[in-house]
Design a protein around this motif. Structure first.
Motif, short mmCIF file in Angstrom:
data_model
loop_
_atom_site.label_atom_id
_atom_site.label_comp_id
_atom_site.label_asym_id
_atom_site.label_seq_id
_atom_site.Cartn_x
_atom_site.Cartn_y
_atom_site.Cartn_z
N TYR A 1 -1.06 100.82 46.04
CA TYR A 1 -0.06 101.87 45.61
C TYR A 1 -0.55 102.45 44.49
O TYR A 1 -0.63 101.62 43.31
N PRO A 2 -1.27 103.66 44.44
CA PRO A 2 -2.02 104.26 43.20
C PRO A 2 -1.00 104.34 41.90
O PRO A 2 -1.36 104.00 40.82
N ASP A 3 0.29 104.57 42.22
CA ASP A 3 1.30 104.86 40.99
C ASP A 3 1.41 103.59 40.42
O ASP A 3 1.36 103.45 39.15
N ILE A 4 1.57 102.34 41.08
CA ILE A 4 1.67 100.99 40.49
C ILE A 4 0.29 100.68 39.80
O ILE A 4 0.37 99.88 38.77
N ILE A 5 -0.69 100.90 40.51
CA ILE A 5 -2.01 100.49 39.99
C ILE A 5 -2.25 101.23 38.67
O ILE A 5 -2.55 100.44 37.60
N ASN A 6 -1.84 102.44 38.73
CA ASN A 6 -2.34 103.16 37.45
C ASN A 6 -1.30 102.97 36.19
O ASN A 6 -1.69 102.89 35.29
N ARG A 7 -0.03 102.46 36.62
CA ARG A 7 0.80 102.12 35.63
C ARG A 7 0.44 100.71 35.11
O ARG A 7 0.27 100.30 33.67
N VAL B 1 -2.58 99.50 34.91
CA VAL B 1 -3.73 99.59 34.10
C VAL B 1 -3.65 100.43 32.57
O VAL B 1 -4.57 100.50 31.97
N ASN B 2 -2.42 101.14 32.77
CA ASN B 2 -2.09 102.23 31.76
C ASN B 2 -3.11 103.22 31.83
O ASN B 2 -3.69 103.43 30.83
N LEU B 3 -3.51 103.95 32.91
CA LEU B 3 -4.52 104.80 33.11
C LEU B 3 -4.52 105.88 32.01
O LEU B 3 -3.30 106.72 32.07
N GLN B 4 -5.69 105.90 31.67
CA GLN B 4 -5.56 107.39 30.51
C GLN B 4 -6.28 108.54 31.09
O GLN B 4 -6.70 108.61 32.37
N SER B 5 -5.94 109.57 30.57
CA SER B 5 -6.59 111.01 31.28
C SER B 5 -7.92 111.05 31.60
O SER B 5 -8.49 111.67 32.14
N ASP B 6 -8.81 110.23 30.65
CA ASP B 6 -10.27 110.37 30.88
C ASP B 6 -10.63 109.03 31.72
O ASP B 6 -11.97 108.79 31.79
#
Length: 238
Positions: A107-113, A115-120
């Motif tokens: 689930y990309p949304d869970i993964i991105n959250r 890792v606190n994915l940044q815009s870069d």
């Protein structure tokens, strides 16, 4: 770039790893601690490798809730994601664990959250980790002549490190097992080059995985190699 301390134990892992989607449980604490140390070593050159336990994987992966996430700074070659991520896979394999590269089934949304994915930053893949339900098996790969244009006799004419690099590269996993690369070798170098494939999304990452395999093969034969960008891909010389 592509600088990494290799381990000879990864050579045996090349021949034992297979993609695992069913597990009997997550890694134990000692295994997680050891992999955590490796994550820190792999996290440089625009790549960060982090492990998580909990939600994030879809139901296609059963029996484990542990996974590693490969986070890349935008502009970092995707090959480097594959190179560092496959080092994680081979270390886990050498510890008796099963793994699976996942471009889907998470689930990309869970993964991105998580890792606190940044815009870069970008996440293309995660790696499931756990105790495999079934023993590892040798996955099917293209014939040697199809990936490098050489038969066994021609390969034998190369140096030992080049031969080991080619054979190790041939074993690399790839999305839907397309093996989107061409391996070229001579008496001074081994190259992993682009080739035309229908499914291109993960092809650069897959070539990075292949490059790590080739480097491990050369290292097992006693040669530390340096990768250089060339037309159509990357070449390594010892």
């Amino acid at each position: 770039m592509f600088e990494l301390k290799l381990e000879k134990s990864w050579y045996d892992a090349l021949y034992r790893r297979s993609s695992v989607r069913k597990y009997t449980g997550a890694p134990d604490k000692e295994q997680l601690d050891r992999l955590g140390v490796l994550c820190r070593k792999l996290s440089w050159q625009g790549i960060t490798v982090r492990m998580f336990k909990g939600p994030g994987l879809k139901s296609g992966i059963k029996g484990t809730d542990v996974y590693a996430v490969i986070v890349a700074k935008r502009g970092t070659p995707m090959e480097l994601e594959g190179f560092m991520g496959e080092a994680f896979v081979l270390e886990a394999t050498s510890m008796g664990l099963g793994t699976c590269w996942l471009g889907a089934y998470f689930y990309p949304d869970i993964i991105n959250r998580n890792v606190n994915l940044q815009s870069d930053e970008v996440v293309h893949c995660v790696i499931a980790i756990g105790k495999a339900e079934l023993p590892a098996f040798a996955p099917k790969r293209k014939e040697l002549t199809k990936v490098c244009g050489m038969d066994e006799a021609q390969l034998a004419e190369l140096g030992v490190w080049q031969k080991e690099a080619v054979l190790a590269a041939r074993l690399a996993p790839s999305a839907v097992n397309l093996q989107p690369w061409k391996i070229a070798a001579d008496k001074t170098s081994v190259s992993i080059l682009e080739t035309s494939v229908i499914y291109k999304k993960y092809a650069p990452l897959d070539r990075g995985i292949c490059m790590l395999h080739a480097a491990v093969g050369a290292y097992y034969a006693g040669r530390e190699v340096v990768w250089k960008k060339v037309d159509g891909g990357y070449a390594m010389k010892a």
